[in-house]
Design an enzyme around this catalytic site. Structure first.
Site, PDB file in Angstrom:
ATOM      1  N   GLU A 183       0.968  -1.132  -0.097  1.00 35.08           N
ATOM      2  CA  GLU A 183       0.040   0.135  -0.161  1.00 35.08           C
ATOM      3  C   GLU A 183       1.012   1.307   0.110  1.00 35.08           C
ATOM      4  OE1 GLU A 183      -3.454   0.257  -0.317  1.00 35.08           O
ATOM      5  OE2 GLU A 183      -3.206  -1.937  -0.717  1.00 35.08           O
ATOM      6  N   SER A 455     -34.923 -24.048 -24.327  1.00 35.48           N
ATOM      7  CA  SER A 455     -36.008 -23.417 -25.009  1.00 35.48           C
ATOM      8  C   SER A 455     -36.614 -22.152 -24.446  1.00 35.48           C
ATOM      9  CB  SER A 455     -37.097 -24.299 -25.295  1.00 35.48           C
ATOM     10  OG  SER A 455     -36.804 -25.150 -26.251  1.00 35.48           O
TER      11      SER A 455
END
Length: 809
Positions: A183, A455
């Site tokens: 960081e 479908s």
């Protein structure tokens, strides 16, 4: 005659302004020189013409009465330009430029250095640095959940709610080093902010790049104040507090404070809670590999359960630890990824809201500037769209559908959406806790997992067809075993085929694969089908969603191949049909209020015409889709609650048999669906497996869209709509009228399926299909058929094998 020069003014003596001519050097009167005494005239420099002052009227004026102005173009003999300004020499111009430059420099120094320095000193003495204890108290707030009617759903309590703040000695150096390397690698030397980092951040923002310049001290202030507003005031105050923090505390205290409040994911604030949440150990016992994973997750805590993200961040942290000499290259090479323990935060606790609903809410709020680390610190109250009656009906219907089933691979999900608002009324993604090797683990949210729709994709085929101006009365060849580019497409069973002059309306009722495969391949093509699905509400990955709709081949027409859609997306998309073509973004949150009872977020209520810019045209398209889907309910042996009209479509995806599987697997299915709606609710019910697994129902019979998913859908509607007023669909004019499409057994090559792939589709046996065999979703049954496989050298066309017809029960 007297000399004029001695003339007097009236009433006066001789004119005092005049003097007698003097000789040279003022000696005696002047006498004219003789010609031989005259000197040659000297050359005088030219001077600008200076006109005489205007004559005085009324007597002489004093200089105090009138300020005489030099005429334009006159400057004591210096050249002037056309505007009457003196022409400067190069030296004069240089001096003037330097004078201006000095003044600008003085102004800049004052504006950009002196004044900010004074302001920074003033800010420094006015601000305070929050202590970790104060921050921890604010971070440990539960989030209250409410149902749509305002009744209590439960509370989501942060895991770190009872955490103990660790001292510098309780946090190992390897954890501190991992955080620093990942960081803020200048942490040990910077004064709370990094000028280079700030410049990089400014450059990234200006050029559209990513990456900030915040130091660990700045991140601490940002989290401590819960203020991430993109304003200069916030950034200025943050810099002053960061600087003051570094002047007040030692570095070891700053990194300790930071690691005590930062969010790591899994509801864990602080490294003490995170080490327990991820590895079930104290922070002091963390290895460098475990510390690297935790440090890496600081940037993306909300994606801690994403395996790819976790691995990427772990690798990044380790690489930076090597770069900063915190670990050796040999340690890096030998490092093994530290697999976290199962996600315990998903465990259902007494009084907690449904875990999958909570995660959906978190994701939604994160997309609206309330990320997960802020989520637990705002004292929020979330009013969801979940209807308590609908949620109870969903859980009961899903549970009852699985009773008596013997296949352990069966999974299910159910989602209900309100077409009038887009709000999710009920959400069941499966069991939140599952047993794996005798241990509890977090279940997977199957309602948010994409699967082949089979479908149930055909309504989007029809939508694209209707948008072309063609309608339900258009005809196609609906017979079985039609050949397309050397591939044979089959219908699912006897009940799924129709004549060579089969209307689109009948083809939808029977779920005739050959009709819809032909329709998309030769008329609509694939891209408009994808666009229709997106317009209806399917969120695809390229738009930030989860679903995948592939247009690279014609499998899309039958919901197979790479096309995969989540149950949540299917419920949302069919809701647009139910809402007469008006699309509303699906959502789980009605409103969020903070601890001060202020509205922090409120869901939008806007609707827009989905399928055409003309809302009447969009309404007509949706109404025609509904007209085609209404007969499917009865054909699939399903019922709509009394007094209500329903429309919907089943779907089935056939399993692709692999080596070593039993013979019955060749006729098995892997995914089944029933998606349908009334004017007030759209419901997607899914029953399937985790991937391509052969599934069976009772007595080892294949499952279809109408065997388990269909009854689950039907039961939900029965439970939810009981006591509600009856409802009918609006009537619209049919589109296109009689638009016959001549049958064509041989299709064009547009969007053709590659020769070595099965055409997708409705249970066509290629593993890409849907209701075909197993279920034409029509409620027709037939004995299984086997189709011989052909090699590429076979002179006969390849066929897509069929499966049993959908028994419809």
């Amino acid at each position: 005659m007297p000399d004029d020069r001695s003339r007097s003014w009236p009433g006066q003596g001789p004119d005092p302004r005049r003097r007698a001519p003097q000789g040279p050097h003022g000696q005696g009167p002047h006498r004219p020189q003789q010609p031989w005494q005259q000197q040659p005239p000297q050359q005088q420099p030219p001077r600008a013409y200076r006109p005489e002052p205007p004559p005085m009227s009324g007597g002489p004026e004093l200089m105090t009465h009138h300020a005489y102005e030099e005429p334009a173009g006159y400057d004591d003999g210096r050249p002037v330009d056309d505007d009457g300004k003196p022409v400067l020499t190069p030296e004069q111009r240089k001096k003037r430029r330097w004078k201006i430059t000095r003044r600008v420099a003085y102004a800049c120094v004052g504006l950009f250095f002196v004044l900010p320095a004074i302001a920074f000193v003033i800010t420094y003495f006015l601000v305070d640095v929050p202590s970790p204890t104060e921050v921890a108290q604010n971070q440990s707030q539960a989030v209250t959940y409410l149902y749509a009617d305002g009744s209590a759903m439960g509370k989501d309590v942060p895991r770190g709610g009872n955490r103990v703040l660790l001292s510098p000695e309780q946090i190992p150096d390897v954890m501190k080093h991992a955080a620093i390397a990942t960081e803020d690698d200048s942490f040990e030397t910077n004064s709370g902010f990094d000028i280079g980092g700030l410049l990089r951040a400014a450059y990234n923002q200006a050029t559209g790049g990513t990456g900030g310049g915040s130091t660990i001290s700045q991140q601490y202030i940002k989290k401590a104040t819960d203020n991430d507003a993109p304003t200069l005031t916030r950034k200025w105050t943050e810099l002053a507090k960061s600087f003051k923090m570094n002047q007040t505390y030692e570095k070891k205290d700053i990194i300790t404070a930071y690691l005590n409040i930062i969010y790591f994911g899994r509801g864990a604030y602080g490294v003490g809670a995170a080490s327990q949440a991820f590895f079930h150990k104290d922070a002091k016992d963390l290895s460098f590999s475990e510390a690297a994973l935790l440090a890496g997750l600081i940037q993306q805590p909300g994606r801690s359960e994403n395996d790819k993200v976790a691995h990427d961040r772990w690798n990044t942290a380790l690489d930076r630890m090597v770069k900063n000499n915190y670990i050796s290259a040999a340690d890096r090479a030998a490092a093994q990824f530290p697999t976290p323990i199962p996600l315990e935060d998903s465990k259902q606790q007494a009084g907690a809201p449904p875990a999958f609903v909570v995660q959906q809410v978190k994701d939604e709020l994160a997309a609206h500037d309330i990320p997960e680390d802020r989520y637990y610190s705002g004292g929020f109250q979330v009013q969801t769209t979940i209807d308590p009656k609908a949620q109870q009906a969903a859980e009961q219907a899903a549970t009852d559908a699985m009773k008596g089933q013997v296949d352990d691979n069966l999974l299910n999900a159910l989602v209900a959406v309100d077409p009038k608002t887009g709000g999710v009324l009920a959400y069941y993604g499966g069991k939140p806790i599952v047993q794996v090797n005798g241990q509890d683990q977090a279940g997977r949210d199957w309602a948010a997992t994409p699967q082949n729709p089979g479908s149930s994709m055909k309504p989007f085929d029809l939508t694209a067809f209707l948008k072309m101006g063609k309608g339900l009365d258009a005809t196609f060849d609906g017979s079985n075993n039609r050949t397309f580019d050397g591939r044979v497409v089959r219908n699912a069973g006897p009940g799924s085929s129709c004549s060579q002059q089969c209307t689109v309306a009948e083809a939808m009722e029977r779920s005739a694969n050959t009709v819809f495969y032909d329709m998309v391949l030769n008329q609509t093509h694939q891209a408009p089908v994808k666009e229709a699905a997106k317009q209806a509400g399917v969120k695809v990955k390229e738009d930030g969603g989860q679903s995948i709709i592939s247009t690279k081949d014609n499998n899309i027409s039958l919901g197979g191949g790479e096309t995969q859609i989540t149950p949540l997306d299917m419920a949302s998309a069919y809701a647009t049909f139910a809402a007469n073509g008006q699309h509303r973004d699906r959502h789980f949150v009605l409103k969020v209020t903070n601890a001060q009872n202020e509205v922090a977020y409120e869901a939008p209520t806007d609707a827009k015409a989905a399928f055409d810019s003309d809302s009447d045209k969009s309404r007509q398209i949706a109404g025609n889709v509904t007209e085609a889907l209404k007969p499917v309910i009865g054909f699939s042996h399903l019922k709509c609650p009394n007094g209500h009209e329903c429309a919907g479509k089943t779907g089935t995806q056939q399993h692709t048999k692999t080596a070593g599987e039993p013979s019955w697997a060749a006729n098995a299915n892997s995914q089944t669906w029933m998606v349908g709606y009334t004017p007030s609710v759209s419901v997607a019910a899914w029953v399937g497996g985790d991937g391509n697994k052969p599934l069976h129902g009772k007595n080892n019979s294949p499952i279809y869209g109408s065997t388990i998913a269909g009854p689950m859908w039907q039961k939900f509607l029965s439970l939810y709509l009981t006591g509600k007023p009856g409802e009918k669909f609006d009537k619209v004019d049919r589109i296109g009228g009689e638009v016959p499409a001549p049958p064509s057994d041989v299709a064009t090559t547009t969007g053709s399926t590659p020769a070595d792939e099965n055409p997708g589709g409705d249970d066509d046996g290629g593993g890409n299909g849907d209701d075909h065999g197993h279920g034409n979703d029509h409620g027709q049954s037939s004995s299984p058929e086997s189709t011989p496989k052909h090699t590429k050298s076979s002179p006969t066309p390849k066929e897509t094998p069929s499966t049993e017809g959908d028994p419809g029960n």
